[in-house]
Design a protein around this motif. Structure first.
Motif, mmCIF file in Angstrom:
data_model
loop_
_atom_site.group_PDB
_atom_site.id
_atom_site.type_symbol
_atom_site.label_atom_id
_atom_site.label_comp_id
_atom_site.label_asym_id
_atom_site.label_seq_id
_atom_site.Cartn_x
_atom_site.Cartn_y
_atom_site.Cartn_z
ATOM 1 N N ASP A 8 18.390 60.459 37.051
ATOM 2 C CA ASP A 8 18.716 59.038 37.081
ATOM 3 C C ASP A 8 17.463 58.271 37.469
ATOM 4 O OD1 ASP A 8 19.722 56.405 37.837
ATOM 5 O OD2 ASP A 8 21.704 57.324 37.727
ATOM 6 N N MET A 9 16.911 57.520 36.518
ATOM 7 C CA MET A 9 15.668 56.794 36.776
ATOM 8 C C MET A 9 15.884 55.512 37.563
ATOM 9 S SD MET A 9 13.814 57.355 33.074
ATOM 10 C CE MET A 9 15.294 56.972 32.135
ATOM 11 N N ARG A 10 17.109 55.031 37.627
ATOM 12 C CA ARG A 10 17.396 53.807 38.362
ATOM 13 C C ARG A 10 17.885 54.118 39.771
ATOM 14 N NH1 ARG A 10 20.874 49.857 35.006
ATOM 15 N NH2 ARG A 10 22.198 51.723 34.953
ATOM 16 N N GLU A 11 18.723 55.128 39.929
ATOM 17 C CA GLU A 11 19.239 55.531 41.237
ATOM 18 C C GLU A 11 18.960 57.027 41.400
ATOM 19 O OE1 GLU A 11 23.123 53.877 42.420
ATOM 20 O OE2 GLU A 11 23.206 53.033 40.396
ATOM 21 N N PRO A 12 17.794 57.388 41.936
ATOM 22 C CA PRO A 12 17.436 58.804 42.063
ATOM 23 C C PRO A 12 18.444 59.622 42.857
ATOM 24 C CG PRO A 12 15.526 57.393 42.457
ATOM 25 C CD PRO A 12 16.721 56.493 42.405
ATOM 26 N N GLU A 13 19.231 58.979 43.732
ATOM 27 C CA GLU A 13 20.213 59.729 44.523
ATOM 28 C C GLU A 13 21.258 60.401 43.636
ATOM 29 O OE1 GLU A 13 19.336 56.653 45.013
ATOM 30 O OE2 GLU A 13 18.262 56.687 46.930
ATOM 31 N N LYS A 14 21.401 59.926 42.384
ATOM 32 C CA LYS A 14 22.399 60.501 41.489
ATOM 33 C C LYS A 14 21.829 61.621 40.620
ATOM 34 C CE LYS A 14 25.144 56.264 41.168
ATOM 35 N NZ LYS A 14 25.723 55.246 40.251
ATOM 36 N N THR A 15 20.596 61.987 40.822
ATOM 37 C CA THR A 15 19.980 63.059 40.029
ATOM 38 C C THR A 15 20.617 64.409 40.374
ATOM 39 O OG1 THR A 15 17.878 61.876 39.811
ATOM 40 C CG2 THR A 15 17.837 64.269 39.543
ATOM 41 N N ARG A 16 20.961 65.185 39.348
ATOM 42 C CA ARG A 16 21.554 66.512 39.525
ATOM 43 C C ARG A 16 20.929 67.456 38.500
ATOM 44 N NH1 ARG A 16 22.963 64.199 43.306
ATOM 45 N NH2 ARG A 16 25.018 63.992 44.265
ATOM 46 N N ILE A 17 20.317 68.559 38.989
ATOM 47 C CA ILE A 17 19.696 69.537 38.100
ATOM 48 C C ILE A 17 19.985 70.941 38.624
ATOM 49 C CG2 ILE A 17 17.527 70.432 37.167
ATOM 50 C CD1 ILE A 17 16.391 67.668 37.277
ATOM 51 N N ASP A 18 20.344 71.840 37.719
ATOM 52 C CA ASP A 18 20.556 73.251 38.062
ATOM 53 C C ASP A 18 19.822 74.093 37.035
ATOM 54 O OD1 ASP A 18 22.680 73.330 40.324
ATOM 55 O OD2 ASP A 18 23.478 71.881 38.878
ATOM 56 N N LEU A 19 18.826 74.864 37.503
ATOM 57 C CA LEU A 19 18.048 75.737 36.635
ATOM 58 C C LEU A 19 18.027 77.142 37.215
ATOM 59 C CD1 LEU A 19 14.905 73.492 35.929
ATOM 60 C CD2 LEU A 19 16.922 73.760 34.483
ATOM 61 N N SER A 20 18.111 78.129 36.336
ATOM 62 C CA SER A 20 17.925 79.523 36.738
ATOM 63 C C SER A 20 16.702 80.056 36.003
ATOM 64 C CB SER A 20 19.159 80.358 36.404
ATOM 65 O OG SER A 20 19.387 80.383 35.011
ATOM 66 N N VAL A 21 15.851 80.775 36.738
ATOM 67 C CA VAL A 21 14.582 81.257 36.206
ATOM 68 C C VAL A 21 14.525 82.770 36.374
ATOM 69 C CG1 VAL A 21 12.074 81.103 36.345
ATOM 70 C CG2 VAL A 21 13.470 79.087 36.847
ATOM 71 N N SER A 22 14.173 83.453 35.295
ATOM 72 C CA SER A 22 13.984 84.899 35.336
ATOM 73 C C SER A 22 12.593 85.186 34.785
ATOM 74 C CB SER A 22 15.054 85.614 34.506
ATOM 75 O OG SER A 22 14.831 87.006 34.512
ATOM 76 N N ALA A 23 11.676 85.596 35.706
ATOM 77 C CA ALA A 23 10.276 85.825 35.330
ATOM 78 C C ALA A 23 9.978 87.310 35.450
ATOM 79 C CB ALA A 23 9.355 85.011 36.218
ATOM 80 N N LYS A 24 10.028 87.995 34.329
ATOM 81 C CA LYS A 24 9.778 89.450 34.366
ATOM 82 C C LYS A 24 8.304 89.750 34.645
ATOM 83 C CE LYS A 24 9.161 89.867 29.366
ATOM 84 N NZ LYS A 24 9.622 90.560 28.137
ATOM 85 N N ASP A 25 7.403 88.819 34.308
ATOM 86 C CA ASP A 25 5.981 89.018 34.587
ATOM 87 C C ASP A 25 5.574 88.474 35.947
ATOM 88 O OD1 ASP A 25 5.581 90.205 32.111
ATOM 89 O OD2 ASP A 25 5.232 88.280 31.119
ATOM 90 N N GLY A 26 6.547 87.983 36.710
ATOM 91 C CA GLY A 26 6.258 87.512 38.058
ATOM 92 C C GLY A 26 5.756 86.076 38.085
ATOM 93 N N ILE A 27 5.490 85.608 39.316
ATOM 94 C CA ILE A 27 5.006 84.249 39.503
ATOM 95 C C ILE A 27 3.891 84.266 40.545
ATOM 96 C CG2 ILE A 27 7.286 83.292 38.994
ATOM 97 C CD1 ILE A 27 7.596 82.646 41.938
#
Length: 827
Positions: free
Chosen positions: A551-570
């Motif tokens: 939400d670019m106008r009200e950042p408090e409403k931002t919601r993101i869920d990401l899952s990351v699988s890095a077989k080569d590591g980080i």
């Protein structure tokens, strides 16, 4: 016969009477007739003489001007229904004297000298014409207009002509059989409000036209029978003008030559010019059958005139530097229900700009009829956009369909503030390609709708480059939705659905399945989130899945869920060093202004690590919190990374959590615990001196590995504090407390040496001598006995104090420590 002489006094009397009449009675009589008016019976007879069969003239007052004759004031003309047709402030009347002697009133001449006329054309609309000078002659059923000069709407009008049967003038409507055919009426019901008369727009235009240099001139020579208005004709119509303006449009010159006869208007020539080019047109229109045509060729600029007529401000943003090429043909058939008016033609433009965006070429064939404008094969060539399109405008809606190429970064002036912010951060070495079908409300651009397909080549947003992209898109409700998106970057690829909602100021994404570098991927979503996740650098092409919204106008409403699988590591930057994780699974969540990265387990230096970090996305409060849990990590590798110590051994486990501000990371605050097993802690410079101290007490023990080292610690005020440092070896133990000032490179610690087993019993009485305090730097510490006088300090003090015990425990000579090259240590 001689006549008697006339008395002298008789002549005197006659002369006096004549003088009195000329200088007293006649002026008095004329003054009375001028100020008080002629007798009412004469006024009534003059009114009857001026009235006709279909109209009635009334005179407010009839006065006698000694020099001009009878002057009628406040004259009005009304039809049989009592509706006012004309009001005139004064009218000079010349009567036929011979008929007047016969007691008949017959008007010979009518004159207007600086007179004012008011023509009511509607209940609330009047036309006022001032300063009219005219002379009209009435001769046996003929009205001859010797001259009539006046100025109307900035145009000097000169009127002459002959009109038959003036007294038979019919002010009523034309007979039904002579009415021109009307255009078909719309199916929708007529509005409740009364429609303005057809001449009202023309009057409004005349009021807005200006002639800055000199007035225009119009010459009319009319003829016809006033008893039959359809017979009226204008043998000559000549309109000439210099510089003229209407709203924001202007002409340098204008000349119209035309005539009107038997209901047919014939335009012999219409020539105009402006700063861009010229216009020439010819045509005709029959009022009786409602048919006409017009042929036009122009290199003048049409856009200011169309913008002024239709109130389309967007057309005023078009700037022309080369003459356009316009050819058009118009046909009128008011009897036709489908196309009462049809205009067809072609328009070609070169080297012009729209909102300061240059366009090289634009040409199209077009057609127009009431309520609809259509163009086919419209070709556009420009650095910013090019392609071939079909367009239609129906009512207040425009439709566009076609394909082409565009570089949004080159046409920023066409975009609104929200789109400027997005495309302003883009880099496009080559234009994108698109097929579009759009529905554009002309007065409500926010209701733009459409769909299409988009192809992008190498493109960057906020510095994040992709190799190519494809998507189906849909525009509705002030949002652009990209479906079936396919993005490629090297060996990585991404699919999913993106929505840029400019109405709600949101960026939404779902069904994301990506092997793109996450740092690049996040930059396309939100710059702050990408910055917060920058310490995590994933190697290779990790799999990222998720959904969310920003939400670019009200950042408090931002919601993101990401899952990351890095077989080569980080690679993760922790306290200024990069930790190389092995295969890693992580979750990234954003809630409002807070981002959390959670690595449940990852391989690190032969052991494992768990990491959880909370990062504030609020630019006003750039803080973060970190929690680290280590399990059996190679202590030597970790020391080598952070302190460049090569001789440490063992396995490190522990927990550490802290919080800090991004701009003040040295002021971090936190706590933790650490445990090292089977390690050589004396290889660390701050504990190195204890190797020879222990070896002096217990020969050979100073070069053995410590089985266990533990400590609970806290971090604050740029210092690491512990009260529970404990190091356990085979025959000794170390207990310590104090502070390590890692920014000032200083120590303030106390450590006590305890011998274990039999040596501990013998050394217990002198154990206070084995408490040490530190000074110096981290890389070159100085340890001294805490409870001995300063004058006893020296390298032999330990041997001196412990010599008796060493002789009892181990009479053999002490082994020499292995020779090592001292290396300069980094802080």
């Amino acid at each position: 016969m001689q006549l008697p002489k006339i008395p002298r006094f008789f002549f005197k009397t006659i002369f006096r009477l004549i003088l009195s009449t000329l200088f007293v009675f006649l002026p008095a009589a004329l003054s009375a007739l001028y100020f008080w008016g002629l007798p009412q019976p004469l006024t009534e007879r003059l009114t009857a003489a001026l009235s006709g069969k279909e109209y009635r003239v009334s005179i407010g007052r009839l006065r006698l001007n000694p020099l001009r004759g009878p002057v009628a004031e406040n004259v009005s003309v009304k039809n049989k229904n009592g509706e006012t047709l004309l009001r005139l402030d004064r009218l000079v009347v010349a009567l036929n004297l011979s008929e007047l002697l016969k007691k008949k009133v017959q008007v010979e001449t009518l004159e207007l000298d600086e007179a004012n006329i008011v023509l009511p054309v509607a209940p609330d609309t009047e036309i006022a014409v001032s300063n009219i000078r005219a002379r009209l002659l009435l001769r046996e059923g003929l009205l001859r207009i010797s001259y009539a000069n006046f100025t109307f709407g900035g145009i000097r009008v000169s009127l002459t002509g002959n009109l038959l049967h003036p007294y038979d003038f019919a002010a009523s409507k034309l007979p039904e059989k002579q009415q021109p055919p009307t255009a078909p009426q719309p199916l929708s019901p007529a509005p409740a409000a009364a429609q303005p008369p057809p001449w009202k727009p023309i009057l409004d235009i005349f009021e807005q036209i200006r002639f800055p240099d000199r007035p225009a001139s119009l010459q009319l020579d009319v003829s016809g029978d006033l008893s039959d208005l359809t017979s009226l004709s204008a043998n000559t119509v000549l309109l000439e003008s210099g510089h003229a303006t209407w709203k924001s449009a202007s002409l340098d010159s204008l000349r119209l030559v035309a005539d009107y006869s038997e209901g047919v208007l014939n335009i012999e020539s219409l020539d105009a010019s402006d700063s861009t080019g010229t216009l020439h047109a010819t045509g005709s229109y029959s009022h009786r059958d409602g048919k006409g045509n017009l042929f036009l060729r122009s290199s003048a600029n049409p856009f200011p005139w169309v913008a002024a007529a239709k109130n389309l401000d967007a057309l005023r943003e078009i700037s022309i530097t080369s003459p356009p090429e316009l050819e058009a043909q118009a046909t009128v058939d008011r009897a036709s229900q489908e196309t009462p008016v049809l205009v067809t033609g072609s328009l070609s433009l070169k080297n012009f700009s729209v909102k300061q965006v240059p366009i090289t070429e634009w040409n199209a064939n077009f057609s127009w009829k009431p309520g609809k404008f259509l163009t086919r094969g419209m070709k556009v060539v420009a650095p910013a956009v090019s392609g071939t399109f079909d367009a239609m405008v129906a009512g207040q809606t425009a439709y566009l369909k076609g394909s082409g190429e565009a570089t949004p970064t080159l046409c920023m002036n066409w975009l609104d503030a929200g789109m400027k912010k997005v495309f302003g951060a883009m880099e496009m070495p080559s234009p994108g390609k698109a097929w579009v079908s759009l529905e554009i409300p002309l007065k409500e651009s926010a209701k733009l709708r459409g769909n299409g397909q988009l192809w992008l080549g190498k493109t960057a947003l906020r510095g994040a480059w992709i190799d190519s992209a494809f998507a189906d898109f849909q525009i509705a409700d002030r949002a652009v939705t990209y479906r079936n998106m396919q993005i490629k970057m090297g060996k990585g690829a991404g699919t999913g659905t993106f929505v840029y909602d400019f109405g709600k100021k949101e960026v939404r994404f779902s069904n994301i399945h990506s092997t793109l570098p996450p740092a690049q991927f996040l930059l396309w979503i939100d710059e702050d989130i990408a910055k917060a996740a920058s310490p995590f650098r994933l190697r290779g092409y990790p799999l990222v899945q998720g959904e969310g919204k920003v939400d670019m106008r009200e950042p408090e409403k931002t919601r993101i869920d990401l899952s990351v699988s890095a077989k080569d590591g980080i690679d993760y930057e922790l306290l200024g060093r990069d930790l190389n994780f092995g295969k890693t699974d992580a979750k990234i969540t954003v809630r409002g202004r807070m981002m959390r990265a959670d690595i449940s387990r990852a391989a690190l230096f032969g052991g494992s690590i768990k990491l959880k970090t909370d990062v504030s996305l609020d630019r006003r409060n750039p803080t973060y919190q970190l929690g680290v849990s280590l399990d059996s990590v190679d202590f030597a590798a970790l020391n080598k990374l952070y302190f460049d110590y090569e001789d440490s051994q063992g396995w490190l486990s522990g927990d550490f959590s802290y919080r800090a501000r991004f701009s003040e990371q040295t002021k971090l605050v936190g706590n933790g615990r650490v445990r090292v097993e089977d390690g050589n802690v004396f290889a660390i410079p701050i504990l190195g001196p204890f190797s020879w101290i222990i070896n002096g007490i217990l020969p050979g023990a100073g070069y053995e590995n410590a089985r266990l080292a533990t400590a609970d610690f806290s971090v604050a005020n740029q210092a690491i504090h512990t009260d529970s440092l404990e190091i356990v070896g085979d025959g000794f133990g170390l207990l310590g407390s104090g502070n390590i000032f890692f920014m000032a490179d200083e120590l303030d610690m106390d450590i006590r040496l305890n011998a274990r087993g039999t040596p501990g019993i013998f050394l217990f009485p002198v154990s206070k001598f084995f408490e040490y305090s530190s000074s110096g730097s981290l890389s070159d510490p100085v340890w001294r006995p805490k409870n001995l006088p300063r004058e006893l300090y020296g390298e032999g003090i330990v041997e001196t104090v412990t010599a008796p015990v060493r002789q009892i425990l181990n009479p053999a000579p002490s082994p020499q420590p292995p020779s090592k090259t001292k290396k300069k240590q980094n802080r």
